[in-house]
Design an enzyme around this catalytic site. Structure first.
Site, PDB file in Angstrom:
ATOM      1  N   SER A  96       0.835  -1.195   0.000  1.00  0.00           N
ATOM      2  CA  SER A  96       0.000   0.000   0.000  1.00  0.00           C
ATOM      3  C   SER A  96       0.879   1.259   0.000  1.00  0.00           C
ATOM      4  O   SER A  96       1.747   1.407  -0.851  1.00  0.00           O
ATOM      5  CB  SER A  96      -0.949  -0.085   1.206  1.00  0.00           C
ATOM      6  OG  SER A  96      -1.769   1.029   1.351  1.00  0.00           O
ATOM      7  N   ASP A 217      -9.299  -5.732  -6.161  1.00  0.00           N
ATOM      8  CA  ASP A 217      -8.813  -4.898  -5.061  1.00  0.00           C
ATOM      9  C   ASP A 217      -9.690  -3.646  -5.021  1.00  0.00           C
ATOM     10  O   ASP A 217      -9.691  -2.851  -5.965  1.00  0.00           O
ATOM     11  CB  ASP A 217      -7.345  -4.535  -5.302  1.00  0.00           C
ATOM     12  CG  ASP A 217      -6.718  -3.733  -4.166  1.00  0.00           C
ATOM     13  OD1 ASP A 217      -7.468  -3.056  -3.431  1.00  0.00           O
ATOM     14  OD2 ASP A 217      -5.488  -3.769  -4.028  1.00  0.00           O
ATOM     15  N   HIS A 246      -7.246  -6.248  -0.956  1.00  0.00           N
ATOM     16  CA  HIS A 246      -6.105  -5.340  -0.829  1.00  0.00           C
ATOM     17  C   HIS A 246      -5.068  -5.822   0.178  1.00  0.00           C
ATOM     18  O   HIS A 246      -3.978  -5.243   0.264  1.00  0.00           O
ATOM     19  CB  HIS A 246      -6.623  -3.954  -0.405  1.00  0.00           C
ATOM     20  CG  HIS A 246      -5.595  -2.869  -0.457  1.00  0.00           C
ATOM     21  ND1 HIS A 246      -4.921  -2.513  -1.615  1.00  0.00           N
ATOM     22  CD2 HIS A 246      -5.107  -2.048   0.517  1.00  0.00           C
ATOM     23  CE1 HIS A 246      -4.076  -1.529  -1.353  1.00  0.00           C
ATOM     24  NE2 HIS A 246      -4.160  -1.228  -0.073  1.00  0.00           N
TER      25      HIS A 246
END
Length: 267
Positions: A96, A217, A246
């Site tokens: 991320s 995602d 995710h």
């Protein structure tokens, strides 16, 4: 900071290998997100783990709202940790926002990184005329409003969406680390992340990159992985993972660990 940065960010080095592997967690989690991945790497690597300053596992007094207004101070923290540990080369896995932190760090200090593995990476979350980031500005503002209005309700709605897969244990774990964060810090960091635009620097990356993109995602559409492949400056490979959501390190750790080992052994 009154104590050293390494203490403040809970830096740990584990494992007995000669090569160095950095595992950097993403937004809403802390280093415990790697717990089920870690055993796969302890024999072959010295693994460096740390918490982002915004994580709920870090004393919130260390979060300086005047300083952490962009991703650059997070890059400073990462490079300080590597220098303090005497690391001159590592493989870096960033999830991320930490994927983008790794990208920026590699532009500043390319010699420090043998390769970057980017999980759920996005250089920009907002849509543009010629770019599909996944979100319109109005949608992002609604997210911020929901966080401000009722943080608990927002977490309870967001965590299952982010995990994606039907893995209740992963939803519980992600919810736990989100609840550990102070809501004002969560909102502040969300604004920083969602309003950032790193597209202009991608061509400066010369370190080899492995882009890990999962199916469906909620935060990062597949088109973003293709965009990264086409715009990163160095050699790069996209790994299309047959995992939903995710947070594959929470929802499918064994499968992800196998893919990570494959990418790390790739010359």
């Amino acid at each position: 900071m009154g104590q050293t940065l390494l203490d403040a960010l809970n830096v740990r080095v584990v494992g007995s290998g000669e090569r160095v592997l950095v595992l950097a967690h993403g937004f809403g989690t802390d280093q415990s997100a790697w717990n089920r991945i870690l055993p796969f790497f302890l024999r072959d690597y010295r693994v460096v783990l740390y918490d982002l300053v915004c994580a709920g596992s870090v004393n919130p007094d260390f979060f300086d709202f005047r300083r952490y207004t962009t991703l650059d101070p997070y890059v400073d923290d990462l490079l300080h940790i590597l220098d303090a540990l005497g690391i001159d080369c590592c493989a870096y896995v960033g999830h991320s926002v930490s994927a983008m932190i790794g990208i920026l760090a590699s532009i500043r200090r390319p010699e420090l990184f043998s390769k970057l593995i980017l999980i759920g990476a996005s250089p920009r979350f907002l849509n543009d005329e010629d770019y599909h980031g996944g979100f319109e500005q109005g949608e992002i503002e609604k997210v911020f409003s929901a966080m401000e209005a009722n943080y608990e309700a927002w977490v309870n709605g967001f965590a299952p969406l982010a995990v994606g897969a039907d893995v209740p244990a992963a939803v519980r774990e992600f919810s736990r680390t989100l609840f550990n964060m102070r809501p004002d810090i969560t909102l502040f960091v969300s604004r920083t992340v969602f309003n950032s635009d790193m597209r202009g620097v991608l061509g400066l990356v010369k370190v080899p990159c492995h882009i890990f993109q999962t199916a469906r995602d909620h935060s990062v559409p597949a088109s973003v992985a293709t965009y990264l492949k086409n715009h990163l400056g160095g050699k790069n490979t996209v790994h299309w993972l047959n995992i939903e959501g995710h947070l594959p390190h929470l929802s499918a750790p064994t499968l992800l660990a196998q893919e990570l080992r494959r990418a790390l052994s790739h010359r």
